[in-house]
Scaffold this motif. Structure first.
Motif, PDB file in Angstrom:
ATOM      1  N   VAL A 167       0.641   6.605   2.183  1.00 11.99           N
ATOM      2  CA  VAL A 167       0.072   5.727   3.198  1.00 11.99           C
ATOM      3  C   VAL A 167       1.040   5.606   4.364  1.00 11.99           C
ATOM      4  O   VAL A 167       2.195   5.224   4.189  1.00 11.99           O
ATOM      5  N   ILE A 175      -3.601  -4.549  -4.122  1.00  9.52           N
ATOM      6  CA  ILE A 175      -3.536  -3.597  -3.003  1.00  9.52           C
ATOM      7  C   ILE A 175      -2.716  -2.378  -3.399  1.00  9.52           C
ATOM      8  O   ILE A 175      -3.103  -1.229  -3.148  1.00  9.52           O
ATOM      9  N   THR A 232      -4.220   1.779  -4.115  1.00 12.14           N
ATOM     10  CA  THR A 232      -3.614   2.953  -3.469  1.00 12.14           C
ATOM     11  C   THR A 232      -2.955   3.864  -4.507  1.00 12.14           C
ATOM     12  O   THR A 232      -2.933   5.084  -4.339  1.00 12.14           O
ATOM     13  N   VAL A 259      -5.174   2.022   4.458  1.00 13.79           N
ATOM     14  CA  VAL A 259      -5.118   0.997   3.410  1.00 13.79           C
ATOM     15  C   VAL A 259      -6.496   0.639   2.857  1.00 13.79           C
ATOM     16  O   VAL A 259      -6.661   0.495   1.636  1.00 13.79           O
ATOM     17  N   ALA A 272       0.826  -1.206   0.000  1.00 21.48           N
ATOM     18  CA  ALA A 272       0.000   0.000   0.000  1.00 21.48           C
ATOM     19  C   ALA A 272       0.859   1.255   0.000  1.00 21.48           C
ATOM     20  O   ALA A 272       0.594   2.216  -0.740  1.00 21.48           O
TER      21      ALA A 272
END
Length: 409
Positions: free
Chosen positions: A253, A238, A242, A259, A28
């Protein structure tokens, strides 16, 4: 039919169990800073874990003994001890991060401070490790961890510019506001997250727990060759969500609570709830694996009785090590140390310890005294040798890059 079910279930648990707190946070964070320009590292890491997990599983199936059980016998006490210390250190650090990750997932769902959840999580974890059968433990959390597929659904729902994402994948370089040093640091972190040492030790020990024999090599290979790549795709999804949501806004992040936000944007509260369920299952499952791996490593090295196939009273020292590791992990987390920071350091130190982790596997998989006709072929040896060189380079670069970037800042 039973064998087909074992293959299907093994693949599902491999997918659900591949993503732990290290993969969640690192993928992320990298997606929010670099987009998908580091996707190649995930691919390289997945191939690497496939290579060594297959060797480790084959050793367990043919010899009936876990890899660590053979390290001291084959390589001698000095190298074996160095291997033990390196793998135990990284695995224990990861264990701390996983317990903290479970507490953070519950905090996101309840708004109750994660520090208050740490003792509760640790107590539940110890009960599971002490009483729950291995097959139930592995399959239940692996299957529930499949809830993280919601990230792939969210990516589709966000309807990104697919050509732009592909351009990021095919442009392996830092962005305008990043340096090659920071890019290299996170490449090492991603590689370390994909090839965390406990994965292969747990995999081979699990083979012994489930009484693999030579006839199970085919099933083991199907699990490895299908499960890990699909888990890698889950990791990339993932990073992708992001990259779509945070990268254009210039937001990095920095916490686990950030997340699942792209999932909430794409799928609403139901999507968020599913993501949090996946967080809990993935981190709790990984905490079980790392906790057991701490006990496996110590007990196998010293020749103690070990495993969940043995009654707790007969494997008292094994369970005592797991309990002590859990108590110390709780003590560390109650100092209010940030589990995400522990995670970031654990994946880098994982890269540092990789040579001592994977060299013994390569050596034992080539020893006919243990493997008979199932020794490595030329292709497995070629891949293993190439990856060992890569592992050494990554290990040497890990600490200098950490210092130069001040931990990726």
């Amino acid at each position: 039919m039973k064998k087909l079910f074992a293959v299907a279930l093994g693949i599902l648990t491999a997918i659900g169990g591949f993503v732990d707190i290290g993969d969640l946070v690192t993928n992320a964070l990298v997606g929010s800073r670099f987009g998908l320009s580091l996707a190649w590292v995930v691919a390289v890491g997945v191939i690497g874990i496939i290579v060594f997990a297959e060797m480790s599983g084959r050793v367990a199936a043919v010899s009936g003994r876990a890899t660590f059980d053979l390290v001291r016998e084959r390589l001698g006490p000095r190298i074996g001890l160095a291997n033990l210390l390196a793998s135990m250190g990284v695995t224990f650090l990861t264990f701390i991060a996983e317990i903290g990750g479970v507490a953070l997932a519950i905090e996101i769902a309840t708004s109750v401070d994660e520090v208050l959840w740490v003792p509760v999580v640790a107590a539940a974890l110890w009960i599971v490790l002490w009483r729950v059968r291995f097959a139930v433990l592995e399959n239940a959390f692996g299957l529930v961890g499949l809830a993280l597929v919601v990230f792939a659904v969210a990516l589709w729902k966000l309807d990104p510019d697919w050509m732009d994402l592909w351009a990021q994948v095919t442009s392996p370089r830092p962005g305008a506001n990043e340096t090659w040093t920071s890019y290299s640091y996170y490449a090492v972190a991603l590689f370390g997250a994909a090839m965390t040492p406990y994965e292969v030790f747990f995999f081979s020990s699990g083979g012994v727990e489930e009484h693999w024999s030579e006839k199970d090599v085919g099933t083991m290979r199907l699990n490895v060759f299908l499960g890990f790549p699909l888990g890698g795709l889950l990791s990339l999804s993932i990073a992708a969500v992001t990259a779509v949501v945070f990268l254009p806004a210039g937001v990095q992040v920095e916490s686990l609570s950030q997340v699942p936000l792209p999932v909430a944007i794409a799928l609403g509260k139901i999507g968020l709830a599913i993501a949090l369920l996946g967080f809990f299952a993935a981190t709790f499952g990984a905490a079980c694996e790392t906790g057991l791996s701490v006990g496996y490593s110590m007990a196998q090295f010293y020749g103690w009785s070990w495993g969940k196939f043995v009654a707790p009273r007969q494997a008292a020292r094994f369970h005592a090590v797991v309990l002590l590791a859990t108590v110390v992990a709780v003590a560390v987390l109650l100092t209010t140390v940030d589990p995400v920071a522990v995670t970031e350091y654990s994946v880098v130190f994982s890269a540092l310890a990789l040579p001592l982790t994977y060299l013994p596997i390569l050596v034992i998989a080539n020893d006919p005294d243990y493997m008979g006709e199932r020794v490595n072929g030329w292709f497995a040896n070629a891949l293993g040798s190439v990856y060992f060189v890569v592992i050494v380079v990554v290990s040497v670069a890990a600490i200098p890059l950490m210092v130069l970037t001040r931990g990726g800042q």
